[in-house]
Design a protein around this motif. Sequence first.
Motif, PDB file in Angstrom:
ATOM      1  N   ARG A 162      -0.223  17.049   7.979  1.00  0.00           N
ATOM      2  CA  ARG A 162       0.581  16.411   9.024  1.00  0.00           C
ATOM      3  C   ARG A 162      -0.292  15.534   9.908  1.00  0.00           C
ATOM      4  NH1 ARG A 162       3.015  21.564   9.025  1.00  0.00           N
ATOM      5  NH2 ARG A 162       1.722  22.234  10.787  1.00  0.00           N
ATOM      6  N   ALA A 163      -1.466  16.037  10.258  1.00  0.00           N
ATOM      7  CA  ALA A 163      -2.364  15.272  11.128  1.00  0.00           C
ATOM      8  C   ALA A 163      -2.852  13.995  10.445  1.00  0.00           C
ATOM      9  CB  ALA A 163      -3.565  16.140  11.539  1.00  0.00           C
ATOM     10  N   VAL A 164      -3.225  14.101   9.168  1.00  0.00           N
ATOM     11  CA  VAL A 164      -3.718  12.931   8.433  1.00  0.00           C
ATOM     12  C   VAL A 164      -2.607  11.908   8.248  1.00  0.00           C
ATOM     13  CG1 VAL A 164      -4.585  12.154   6.192  1.00  0.00           C
ATOM     14  CG2 VAL A 164      -5.622  14.143   7.299  1.00  0.00           C
ATOM     15  N   ARG A 165      -1.380  12.368   7.945  1.00  0.00           N
ATOM     16  CA  ARG A 165      -0.259  11.436   7.794  1.00  0.00           C
ATOM     17  C   ARG A 165      -0.017  10.658   9.081  1.00  0.00           C
ATOM     18  NH1 ARG A 165       4.758  13.064   4.075  1.00  0.00           N
ATOM     19  NH2 ARG A 165       5.342  11.082   4.988  1.00  0.00           N
ATOM     20  N   GLN A 166      -0.043  11.362  10.211  1.00  0.00           N
ATOM     21  CA  GLN A 166       0.160  10.694  11.497  1.00  0.00           C
ATOM     22  C   GLN A 166      -0.959   9.695  11.770  1.00  0.00           C
ATOM     23  OE1 GLN A 166       0.431  13.927  14.267  1.00  0.00           O
ATOM     24  NE2 GLN A 166       2.472  14.552  13.580  1.00  0.00           N
ATOM     25  N   PRO A 169       0.802  -1.220   0.000  1.00  0.00           N
ATOM     26  CA  PRO A 169       0.000   0.000   0.000  1.00  0.00           C
ATOM     27  C   PRO A 169       0.838   1.275   0.000  1.00  0.00           C
ATOM     28  CG  PRO A 169      -0.001  -1.001   2.185  1.00  0.00           C
ATOM     29  CD  PRO A 169       0.829  -1.882   1.313  1.00  0.00           C
ATOM     30  N   VAL A 170       0.375   2.239  -0.788  1.00  0.00           N
ATOM     31  CA  VAL A 170       0.877   3.604  -0.718  1.00  0.00           C
ATOM     32  C   VAL A 170      -0.298   4.474  -0.280  1.00  0.00           C
ATOM     33  CG1 VAL A 170       1.826   5.562  -2.004  1.00  0.00           C
ATOM     34  CG2 VAL A 170       2.575   3.225  -2.546  1.00  0.00           C
ATOM     35  N   LEU A 171      -0.145   5.154   0.831  1.00  0.00           N
ATOM     36  CA  LEU A 171      -1.198   6.019   1.349  1.00  0.00           C
ATOM     37  C   LEU A 171      -0.801   7.463   1.066  1.00  0.00           C
ATOM     38  CD1 LEU A 171      -1.954   4.272   4.757  1.00  0.00           C
ATOM     39  CD2 LEU A 171      -2.962   3.853   2.522  1.00  0.00           C
ATOM     40  N   LEU A 172      -1.663   8.163   0.336  1.00  0.00           N
ATOM     41  CA  LEU A 172      -1.334   9.507  -0.126  1.00  0.00           C
ATOM     42  C   LEU A 172      -2.112  10.541   0.665  1.00  0.00           C
ATOM     43  CD1 LEU A 172      -0.960  10.695  -3.778  1.00  0.00           C
ATOM     44  CD2 LEU A 172      -2.447  11.952  -2.221  1.00  0.00           C
ATOM     45  N   ALA A 173      -1.398  11.439   1.316  1.00  0.00           N
ATOM     46  CA  ALA A 173      -2.013  12.606   1.952  1.00  0.00           C
ATOM     47  C   ALA A 173      -1.925  13.757   0.951  1.00  0.00           C
ATOM     48  CB  ALA A 173      -1.281  12.955   3.249  1.00  0.00           C
ATOM     49  N   GLY A 174      -3.049  14.299   0.586  1.00  0.00           N
ATOM     50  CA  GLY A 174      -3.097  15.247  -0.533  1.00  0.00           C
ATOM     51  C   GLY A 174      -2.771  16.671  -0.151  1.00  0.00           C
ATOM     52  N   GLN A 233      -0.269  -3.617  11.413  1.00  0.00           N
ATOM     53  CA  GLN A 233       1.062  -4.224  11.271  1.00  0.00           C
ATOM     54  C   GLN A 233       1.411  -4.434   9.799  1.00  0.00           C
ATOM     55  OE1 GLN A 233       0.829  -7.739  13.788  1.00  0.00           O
ATOM     56  NE2 GLN A 233       1.493  -6.563  15.566  1.00  0.00           N
ATOM     57  N   ALA A 234       1.069  -3.435   8.984  1.00  0.00           N
ATOM     58  CA  ALA A 234       1.372  -3.507   7.551  1.00  0.00           C
ATOM     59  C   ALA A 234       2.497  -2.536   7.219  1.00  0.00           C
ATOM     60  CB  ALA A 234       0.118  -3.152   6.737  1.00  0.00           C
ATOM     61  N   ASP A 235       3.299  -2.901   6.244  1.00  0.00           N
ATOM     62  CA  ASP A 235       4.398  -2.062   5.790  1.00  0.00           C
ATOM     63  C   ASP A 235       3.872  -1.155   4.686  1.00  0.00           C
ATOM     64  OD1 ASP A 235       6.850  -0.959   5.296  1.00  0.00           O
ATOM     65  OD2 ASP A 235       7.560  -2.630   4.070  1.00  0.00           O
ATOM     66  N   VAL A 236       3.744   0.126   4.976  1.00  0.00           N
ATOM     67  CA  VAL A 236       3.143   1.046   4.016  1.00  0.00           C
ATOM     68  C   VAL A 236       4.102   2.192   3.712  1.00  0.00           C
ATOM     69  CG1 VAL A 236       0.825   0.523   4.853  1.00  0.00           C
ATOM     70  CG2 VAL A 236       2.027   2.502   5.758  1.00  0.00           C
ATOM     71  N   ALA A 237       3.924   2.769   2.537  1.00  0.00           N
ATOM     72  CA  ALA A 237       4.604   4.012   2.182  1.00  0.00           C
ATOM     73  C   ALA A 237       3.585   5.139   2.297  1.00  0.00           C
ATOM     74  CB  ALA A 237       5.156   3.927   0.765  1.00  0.00           C
ATOM     75  N   ILE A 238       3.937   6.194   2.997  1.00  0.00           N
ATOM     76  CA  ILE A 238       3.052   7.346   3.149  1.00  0.00           C
ATOM     77  C   ILE A 238       3.688   8.514   2.419  1.00  0.00           C
ATOM     78  CG2 ILE A 238       1.918   8.911   4.758  1.00  0.00           C
ATOM     79  CD1 ILE A 238       1.965   6.695   6.823  1.00  0.00           C
ATOM     80  N   VAL A 239       2.966   9.078   1.459  1.00  0.00           N
ATOM     81  CA  VAL A 239       3.507  10.147   0.622  1.00  0.00           C
ATOM     82  C   VAL A 239       2.566  11.346   0.651  1.00  0.00           C
ATOM     83  CG1 VAL A 239       4.719   8.519  -0.888  1.00  0.00           C
ATOM     84  CG2 VAL A 239       2.390   9.236  -1.468  1.00  0.00           C
TER      85      VAL A 239
END
Length: 413
Positions: free
Chosen positions: A100-104, A66-71, A114-120
């Motif tokens: 910042r709040a959404v990324r956190q 998963p890649v989770l994108l904060a816009g 317990q998943a390995d994700v990329a947050i961008v």
Amino acid sequence: MHTSLYQTLATRGFIHSVSNTDGLRAALERPCTFYVGFDPTAPSLHTGHLIPLALAAHLAEAGHHPVLLAGGGTGLIGDPTDRAETRDLLSAERVAANTRAVRQQVDRLFENEQADVAIVDNAAWLTQLRYLEFLRDIGRHFSVNEILATETYRARLESGQGLNFVEINYRLLQAYDFLHLFREHGCILQIGGSDQWANILAGVDLIRRIEGEEAFGLVTPLLTTSTGQKMGKTASGALWLDPELTSPYDFYQYWINIEDASVERTLALLTPLPMDEVRALAALRGAEIRTAKERLAYEITARVHGNEAAAAARDGARALFGRDGGSSAAAPQTRVTQEQLAAGLGIVDLLLTTGLAGSRSAARRLITQGGAYANEQRVNSPDVVFDADAFQGGELLLRSGKKRYHRVLVDED
């Protein structure tokens, strides 16, 4: 017999629309990278984001990345989708703080999974775009006629509200996000709610036009009741995932009070429970359906806030609603000062301050309809004012309806 991941997702109710069913079914048979985006229009995600988040958790558990994108970039523009009028533009400072709040928040959510994700953050590339190059390289692939034919844009034009140039550009930016993530992360799938269908298809089409490759879009149904109403609205507004905005107790209480007809669908979509267990719980009838709702509320609260907070909310609810010598300590609380108490605390103000009512008129309506209680005594007038004598051991226990409690505590200073 092997059950494909695609079929599992379909059985659980996640699939509303897919750009290429057979192609995605095959793509999910091997590890792939996917993404889901959240624009930071508020300092927290809310219940409307839960289904895409739950889908992302299922995909991650199956070995996908998963890649989770904060816009932070698109948040400066604002998504016009399903908006009857132009969205107020947020300041750059507010967008940055919300991002910042959404990324956190998504980071904490997937720590629980317990998943390995990329947050961008798409501000990292969108703010670097050169306007003329973007128009020549990206804009030329979009038809204004097709954009304006989309339901959201067409409805705005027909209503006389109109559209501004910024709103029309939103689709180009979201499509470019998909192209960027395809190039930089090998992302071949975007997921989201069904309201994002046209935006997601635009990204799929852009990748095909520019890269000559196939990517996929999958959208989920929106979270609604059996009558089609959106879930997640409370007397005090949206049901937030941030514990500072909606306490884990109130969050838990919302789910334990959903209508019986929504239990099976919500269990399937928002909890990791096997479908056999989901069906068994949903088959309970009469008073036993409370067992299914308690499991539902616990699982969703644990996914968002962790097992400890879910257990505390469950135990507090059992104590409160059993009223068999249990403690109200787990109920959400608001503190008032000695000065406020000396001046007198009006019931309407208290209901509004504690979030048991969303407005003064809603508070008055609650009282006149017999739904407001203080220390388990019905409040019969909106003019009631509480003084020190109403506080038992420094506490006043308010109740809205049958199941929403809130403690009002007096500061000792």
